[in-house]
Design an enzyme around this catalytic site. Structure first.
Site, PDB file in Angstrom:
ATOM      1  N   SER A 458       0.855  -1.188   0.000  1.00  0.00           N
ATOM      2  CA  SER A 458       0.000   0.000   0.000  1.00  0.00           C
ATOM      3  C   SER A 458       0.886   1.231   0.000  1.00  0.00           C
ATOM      4  O   SER A 458       2.053   1.184   0.419  1.00  0.00           O
ATOM      5  CB  SER A 458      -0.902   0.012   1.235  1.00  0.00           C
ATOM      6  OG  SER A 458      -1.535   1.262   1.397  1.00  0.00           O
ATOM      7  N   TYR A 471      -1.639  -0.243  10.405  1.00  0.00           N
ATOM      8  CA  TYR A 471      -1.786  -0.670   9.009  1.00  0.00           C
ATOM      9  C   TYR A 471      -0.516  -0.332   8.216  1.00  0.00           C
ATOM     10  O   TYR A 471      -0.014  -1.151   7.433  1.00  0.00           O
ATOM     11  CB  TYR A 471      -3.002   0.025   8.398  1.00  0.00           C
ATOM     12  CG  TYR A 471      -3.293  -0.334   6.964  1.00  0.00           C
ATOM     13  CD1 TYR A 471      -3.856  -1.561   6.635  1.00  0.00           C
ATOM     14  CD2 TYR A 471      -3.014   0.555   5.928  1.00  0.00           C
ATOM     15  CE1 TYR A 471      -4.138  -1.898   5.320  1.00  0.00           C
ATOM     16  CE2 TYR A 471      -3.279   0.243   4.610  1.00  0.00           C
ATOM     17  CZ  TYR A 471      -3.843  -0.986   4.306  1.00  0.00           C
ATOM     18  OH  TYR A 471      -4.120  -1.309   3.003  1.00  0.00           O
TER      19      TYR A 471
END
Length: 588
Positions: A458, A471
């Site tokens: 990501s 995250y």
């Protein structure tokens, strides 16, 4: 050493040394091995024993090589004569049933001449071609590319011209003979193969008269190349063909095989990042590939099913016939990647925690003509993941492409997240990627012909944020793990890519917990973020397109969205800006 049984076969006054291995009998198919320049039956030293476990194996020294006669003059080495030899040996060793042919280099060129003769299917049951084109097809291909001089066609044609430059030298008078008189020793040839292709030195076994055969075999080039390329006469074949395309072949570019399907009734194709002397460098891989294909054309239904994805019906694509495994394939990026790889001609293995969603992806993938099989999988369960990888190998074969895409989200302050939320996120997003890479990576290494691992990270991996700390930590782990694994697996020709999307409209946001909020506020915040992602309008199919490019180009790190591309460069060249940005609230 291989315990060959020697005999002789005569064709037109030329004595051919023939060597047999393995039991004979009506129930055992016969496999005929044909070598190229400058080899002899010794080329098959590490392939033949494996084949002999199931087949009666026959090899012979082609005219001009090894223990066979060395007729004088170029005319004796025309492809028509070489094909006559092949049929003579086949008739002698198997008068009552057709043989299966496995051929390499000029042996394959000669075998193409044989299988394109009318009625060849009555003597040849199947043909495995390695690093040897049909010269008539090659001539048509070259004319087409030069007569339509688009940049792509010219680039392909010139690339092959450069790779084939040595053939012009081989056709000169005096100089090639002098060159091989001086350099044609087994020691130098063995070292050349080791340095150019990584061939294990112990695998390079040659005949005692290697130097003489190097010079004698030059007549193959003089007798055939100019005539075939000037006046190509492409003829079709009804013999089933497996074409093994070596992407790292120093003499033959993969593009020259793209039109073979136009002339073959039934053709299958394997394409791997391997080199020209595959029988010496990767004998186990070649033996297994040939065994599977021959068994499939000897009545083995399981083998026939296993090679179905390799069947070519139209112009092949770069990824045609590859086996791709995708986790998190039930929605979003995983589903769109499945569709994109289906369009590329891959067979798909689709895994998802939601089996019904994976089944829907599989059904839709079939619209692209792909064979797709869904499986349930929780990537956080390491033992289950390992069992899944073993199932894939047993039922489908070793994966060529693995896309570790499955992931979940977690937003909110790190201090407010629960231990359970953190453990679950790390188990799925980081440990799941590591497990998938390790399990399938081991299989790729063992097979020995490369592969590609895609790990979906990501933009959060390089964009620090006060509301995405956990995250970001997981995705940064994926990024650095992928970079490290890429270095580890490079020597095995296995590429590893980290895909780093930014804001993409998938359903991950609608399922992302936000730490530190009550249920009602969390739902409101999640809905707001979901609508923002939808307004952003960057769809997962665009990520899938970049994944396909990363597979083909073996790219290391792929920031996908505009904000990801900017963020990647900011973090590399002006990290202080990223730290300032991290103070801004995102999810609260």
């Amino acid at each position: 050493m291989v315990d060959w049984r020697r005999r002789s076969v005569t064709n037109g006054g030329v004595n051919l040394a023939v060597f047999e291995l393995g039991e004979s009998g009506a129930e055992r198919p016969i496999v005929l091995l044909v070598h190229g320049w400058p080899d002899t039956h010794h080329l098959w030293t590490h392939v033949a024993p494996t084949l002999s476990e199931q087949f009666h194996v026959v090899a012979y020294d082609c005219r001009g090589f090894g223990e066979s006669d060395h007729p004088t003059g170029d005319a004796a080495y025309r492809l028509s004569e070489m094909a006559d030899d092949l049929f003579a040996v086949a008739e002698a060793v198997s008068p009552d049933r057709p043989v299966h042919v496995l051929a390499h280099d000029w042996g394959s060129v000669s075998a193409w001449e044989a299988v394109t003769r009318p009625g060849a299917e009555r003597r040849i049951a199947s043909f495995v071609s390695v690093s040897g084109p049909n010269l008539d097809y090659l001539g048509v291909w070259a004319r087409k590319n030069f007569s339509r001089p688009t940049p792509r066609n010219l680039a392909r044609a010139m690339a092959q011209t450069g790779s084939s430059a040595y053939t012009a030298f081989f056709q000169l008078p005096i100089l090639p003979k002098l060159f091989f008189t001086l350099t044609g020793s087994p020691r130098l040839w063995r070292e050349f193969l080791h340095r150019i292709e990584g061939t294990p030195r112990e695998n390079a076994t040659f005949q005692a008269n290697l130097r003489e055969d190097m010079i004698s075999g030059l007549r193959l080039y003089r007798a055939n190349i100019r005539g075939k390329l000037r006046r190509p006469d492409p003829r079709p074949t009804s013999v089933p063909v497996l074409e093994i395309v070596n992407e790292r072949d120093i003499a033959l570019r993969a593009a020259i095989f793209d039109d073979t399907y136009l002339y073959t009734d039934r053709i299958w194709r394997r394409r791997t990042p391997t080199g020209h002397w595959l029988p010496l460098t990767k004998p186990d891989y070649l033996a297994d590939a040939a065994t599977e294909f021959i068994a499939a054309h000897s009545g083995d239904a399981a083998a026939a099913s296993a090679i179905e994805r390799l069947r070519v019906f139209g112009a092949p694509k770069t990824l045609s016939g590859k086996l791709a495994v995708i986790t998190g394939a039930g929605s979003g990026i995983g589903r769109e990647t499945a569709y994109a790889l289906a369009e590329q001609g891959c067979e798909l293995v689709l895994a998802d925690l939601d089996l019904a969603a994976a089944e829907e992806t599989a059904r839709e993938s079939k619209r692209f003509g792909a064979h797709a099989t869904p499986y349930p999988l929780d990537v956080s369960d390491t033992a289950a993941f390992a069992a899944f990888a073993n199932t894939v190998r047993a039922d489908h074969g070793v994966a060529d492409i693995v896309v570790n895409n499955a992931g979940i989200g977690l937003a909110g302050p790190a201090l407010d997240a629960t231990d359970e939320q953190i453990d679950r996120l790390l188990a799925v997003d980081l440990r799941g990627v590591i497990t998938g890479s390790r399990e399938f990576g081991r299989q790729m290494v063992q097979r020995g012909v490369g592969g590609q691992i895609i790990n979906v990270a990501s933009a959060a991996a390089f964009t620090p944020s006060r509301d995405l700390g956990i995250y970001s930590a997981a995705k940064a782990g994926v990024l650095l793990f992928s970079e490290s694994l890429r270095g580890e697996l490079a020597e095995h020709r296995i590429g590893v890519s980290a895909i780093c999307p930014g804001i993409v409209d998938t359903n991950i946001v609608s399922h992302t917990p936000i730490a530190g909020l009550d249920a009602e506020t969390e739902a409101q915040q999640r809905d707001r973020l979901d609508r923002a992602y939808q307004r952003r309008g960057f769809t997962p199919d665009r990520v899938a397109a970049d994944i396909v490019k990363a597979i083909i180009g073996n790219k290391a790190v792929v920031p996908v969205t505009p904000e990801a591309k900017v963020g990647y460069r900011v973090y590399r060249f002006a990290p202080w800006l990223s730290r300032i940005g991290a103070r801004q609230k995102v999810a609260r």
